[in-house]
Scaffold this motif. Structure first.
Motif, PDB file in Angstrom:
ATOM      1  N   ASP A  15     -24.359 -28.089  56.831  1.00  0.00           N
ATOM      2  CA  ASP A  15     -23.108 -27.366  56.597  1.00  0.00           C
ATOM      3  C   ASP A  15     -22.991 -26.984  55.121  1.00  0.00           C
ATOM      4  N   LEU A  29     -14.632 -21.696  51.318  1.00  0.00           N
ATOM      5  CA  LEU A  29     -14.642 -21.778  52.776  1.00  0.00           C
ATOM      6  C   LEU A  29     -15.723 -22.743  53.259  1.00  0.00           C
ATOM      7  N   TYR A  30     -15.546 -23.212  54.493  1.00  0.00           N
ATOM      8  CA  TYR A  30     -16.502 -24.141  55.107  1.00  0.00           C
ATOM      9  C   TYR A  30     -17.313 -23.390  56.153  1.00  0.00           C
ATOM     10  N   ARG A  31     -18.630 -23.547  56.069  1.00  0.00           N
ATOM     11  CA  ARG A  31     -19.487 -22.904  57.066  1.00  0.00           C
ATOM     12  C   ARG A  31     -20.286 -23.948  57.830  1.00  0.00           C
ATOM     13  N   PHE A  32     -20.042 -24.022  59.130  1.00  0.00           N
ATOM     14  CA  PHE A  32     -20.792 -24.940  59.974  1.00  0.00           C
ATOM     15  C   PHE A  32     -22.196 -24.404  60.201  1.00  0.00           C
ATOM     16  N   SER A  53      -8.382 -23.579  60.228  1.00  0.00           N
ATOM     17  CA  SER A  53      -8.834 -24.819  60.860  1.00  0.00           C
ATOM     18  C   SER A  53      -7.660 -25.787  60.962  1.00  0.00           C
ATOM     19  N   LYS A  59     -10.429 -23.530  55.077  1.00  0.00           N
ATOM     20  CA  LYS A  59     -10.650 -22.550  56.140  1.00  0.00           C
ATOM     21  C   LYS A  59     -12.142 -22.368  56.400  1.00  0.00           C
ATOM     22  N   ARG A  60     -12.462 -21.792  57.563  1.00  0.00           N
ATOM     23  CA  ARG A  60     -13.853 -21.638  57.976  1.00  0.00           C
ATOM     24  C   ARG A  60     -14.372 -20.227  57.709  1.00  0.00           C
ATOM     25  N   ARG A  62     -16.725 -17.430  59.129  1.00  0.00           N
ATOM     26  CA  ARG A  62     -17.283 -17.074  60.437  1.00  0.00           C
ATOM     27  C   ARG A  62     -17.777 -15.628  60.448  1.00  0.00           C
TER      28      ARG A  62
END
Length: 205
Positions: A15, A29-32, A53, A59-60, A62
């Motif tokens: 991640d 931002l968070y990236r899975f 989220s 926040k993600r 996408r």
């Protein structure tokens, strides 16, 4: 939404925490990680979606699509452009709102890099940035001794003008500095002088 990736930090396996410069904001931002996710890196311009989220405050990131530029096929140009972006990331530390100048001018820079010398192009952009931020000193006053510079102009970090003897560094011809600061052009500088300007730039924005 469109943006420029300033930095990525790997967390929890694959991640990423991603910092992105957009037209008016610097987003974190968070990236899975996922097998179907496209590869991203510092210096990439991307089209993306921000997703709320309910589990975390961050926040993600996408639906990422890279915006292609011709210079990305030239390894050396990518390396030097990314060096500049990393400096900008440090410059934007603790910043959330930004003027549209930054994204728009960097996008314009990226569009022309395939036909330009990358170091000259970045240096010219940097001078525009200094001017935008009110940090471009055209007065030819040494920032250390505060006396007028009569002959060659030496430059310190942030392209601050100084006497050669004050910072123990060889200076540049006045005409060359005038052309760079007033016209944002490096045409009068030799390749050796461009290397010197690049080293000064890398001291920090």
């Amino acid at each position: 939404m469109k943006g420029l990736i300033l930095n990525t930090i790997r967390v929890r396996d694959e991640d990423l925490i991603v910092r992105i410069l957009t037209k008016n904001e610097v987003l974190t931002l968070y990236r899975f990680y996922g097998a179907r996710h496209s590869y991203i890196n510092v210096g990439f311009f991307i089209d993306f979606v921000v997703e709320e989220s309910y589990k975390t405050t961050i926040k993600r990131l996408r639906n990422v699509t890279q915006i292609p530029f011709s210079f990305l096929f030239e390894r050396e140009k990518v390396i030097y452009f990314n060096e500049y972006i990393r400096l900008l990331n440090a410059h934007f530390i603790d910043v959330s709102r930004v003027d549209s100048f930054y994204y728009e001018s960097l996008y314009k820079l990226a569009k022309t890099l395939h036909e330009r010398d990358v170091k000259r192009a970045v240096i010219e952009h940097y001078v525009s940035l200094l001017e935008k931020e009110g940090r471009l000193h055209r007065d030819k006053i040494c920032f250390l001794c505060e006396k007028k510079i009569e002959n060659k102009i030496a430059l310190a970090r942030s392209f601050l003008p100084a006497h050669e003897k004050c910072i123990y560094s060889a200076g540049f011809d006045e005409e060359k500095i005038d052309t760079l600061f007033n016209e944002k052009k490096t045409i009068l500088f030799s390749d050796e002088e461009i290397e010197k300007l690049w080293k000064i730039l890398n001291l920090g924005i």
